[in-house]
Design an enzyme around this catalytic site. Sequence first.
Site, short mmCIF file in Angstrom:
data_model
loop_
_atom_site.label_atom_id
_atom_site.label_comp_id
_atom_site.label_asym_id
_atom_site.label_seq_id
_atom_site.Cartn_x
_atom_site.Cartn_y
_atom_site.Cartn_z
N ARG A 75 29.04 38.78 41.20
CA ARG A 75 29.99 38.61 40.08
C ARG A 75 29.34 37.88 38.92
NH1 ARG A 75 33.81 33.44 41.21
NH2 ARG A 75 32.65 32.55 42.94
N SER A 114 36.98 33.60 37.37
CA SER A 114 36.55 34.10 38.68
C SER A 114 35.66 35.33 38.56
CB SER A 114 37.77 34.46 39.53
OG SER A 114 38.59 33.34 39.70
N GLU A 137 48.32 44.27 36.32
CA GLU A 137 47.17 45.16 36.49
C GLU A 137 47.48 46.61 36.13
OE1 GLU A 137 48.29 43.07 38.85
OE2 GLU A 137 46.70 41.58 39.08
N PHE A 160 43.14 43.97 44.05
CA PHE A 160 44.18 44.45 43.12
C PHE A 160 43.78 45.74 42.40
CE2 PHE A 160 44.25 39.64 42.88
CZ PHE A 160 45.06 39.51 44.00
N HIS A 180 35.10 39.76 44.36
CA HIS A 180 35.76 39.20 45.56
C HIS A 180 36.11 40.30 46.57
CE1 HIS A 180 35.97 35.99 42.68
NE2 HIS A 180 36.43 35.14 43.55
N ASP A 216 40.39 32.75 51.71
CA ASP A 216 41.62 33.30 51.13
C ASP A 216 42.34 34.25 52.10
OD1 ASP A 216 41.62 31.87 48.86
OD2 ASP A 216 40.86 33.45 47.55
N ARG A 269 32.07 37.64 45.91
CA ARG A 269 32.37 36.31 45.41
C ARG A 269 31.18 35.35 45.59
NH1 ARG A 269 35.36 31.93 48.90
NH2 ARG A 269 35.40 30.22 47.41
#
Lengths: 314, 280
Positions: A9, A35, A56, A81, A107, A115, A165
């Site tokens: 990322r 993020s 989104e 997402f 991620h 998470d 991530r």
Amino acid sequence: MTSEQKATRQGYGDALLEIGENEKIVVLSADLSESTKTNLFEEKYPKRFFQCGVAEQNMVGMAAGMALSGKIPFVSTFAAFVPNRVLDQIRVSVCYNDANVKFGSTHAGLTVGEDGATHQAMEDIAVMRALPRMTVIVPCDYEETKKAVAQAAAIKGPVYLRLGRNKVRAMTNKETPFHIGKAETFKNGKDLTIIACGVMVKEAMKAAAELERHNISAEVVNCHTIKPIDKDKILDCAKRTGAIVTAEEHQRYGGLGSAVAEVVVENYPVPMEFIAMNDSFGESGKPEELLKKYHLTSDDIFSAAKQVLNRKKK
Amino acid sequence: MEEVGHLKYRANAIRQDIIKMISNAGSGHPAGALGMADVFAVLYFHVLNHDPKNPSWEERDRLILSNGHICAARYSAMAHSGYFPIKELKTFRKIDSRLQGHPSYEDLPGVESSSGSLGQGLSIAVGMALTAKLDNANHKVYCILSDGELDEGSVWESINAANKWNLDNLIVILDRNNIQISGDTEKVWPLNPLRKKFEAFNWEVLDVDGNDVMKLVGVFDRVNHLKGKPIIVIANTVPGKGVSFMENKAEWHGKPPAKDQALYALKELSVKLRKIEDDF
């Protein structure tokens, strides 16, 4: 190869900054600019950065509209997402329109860690791969991500970049060749081929080294582009080594393993084993713990290699 | 820019095409298309700044048809404007046709975006309007939505997005015909009070009789003078307008008329056409 550790990322954020001089590039974020590291682009090119909120569906449609107006939008959020929440928008507004939208989804995979399952996208490759016109890329490290972002911007049509991530060890450097649609041999071998993508490339290299100690010569191929899959390379491997193990941080249905199997089965069947998530959800935990628990480690690749060689002998 | 008398004539021609196309295809969505024939006539022959011979002209106004299922009306308006030969309308919904059952951007130049899955067109229109602002371009983005389509939550994300970026170059035309496939919109999924909802999202809201060409011309002239907010024109229409047995009947949402019904409908529309010619 260096031992420097950076997240893919981060490569995404840095690459956007580098190609950002191109006025056509716009970046959209769904309340996750830090993020996804798109905050770097936001700071340098505020007019071409669009904060789209936790909305989104609209973000993807907006990106399609911007692409149809000549822009090159980079849609940025978590893989949990995009694509998972917005498949319809990606299918109709982006792919059916052949809109020049790029998706930078971070991620992804089990290694998102603590998470837990809701945030561990493990089916995104399969989902994106099923869409006409979509290119699917899973970079293995920071440098490869940077090349992938630049090339994604340069080609016409929708591209999915699957990013992670965590910091990952450098498997490539600035000079390592990278071409969308061309898999790269990272280690030569003659007994079997391990075809991996993303974080599993590192595990594949580790497994190959261990196999070497057991007098087994394993070839390792970094298959960063899942679609279009490098058919020529895969068939070349199948013909030379006669056995394939695939390794991916993704469900076993529809991802890299399936893509490779489609090529092999149709053209030159050889024994195959699949290292992938076995049709289950993940859970909270440290990335390394999760990879171990769900059998996505070099040890698992090692075992699969022995297994595939047994089948090859028969 | 055509005068009101001409526009009525255009709307009647569009209605006749809709009946012929859907009857010929043996499938399609007549009610919504007939209800919006006047809006399409006014848009294509009075409002839009466009060049049918150069559909990708940079400075053209964009028209997004979000509720793609009423595309028979759009195809007819496009053909009569000169985008493609009128005789091509016969290929609607047939194999190898550019006139897909729901519009295809790649197939037909002049269709600004494919549509068919409801709730996506406004997001695309927002992206286009925002790009126009970014590029200091002066064209406008029009977006047709159906009322049933407002059931989709994604539309409300877009409504908020248009407010966030003050997109006063974006004009939504809402086909408020009060029906959707399963019946009355207020029974299926309540939408009222529509005006208050859009006002709460900080939009400029205008109402108009969507089947009155003269009033439509008036409302679009007013729209041209509005600044600072996204604009919605709530076009109150009669579904099936112009064909007596289809008017206000939800059952005609997605059903083709049989041959005899089509002939009857065309006869009714011809009678209306003679009256338009007499008044002209």
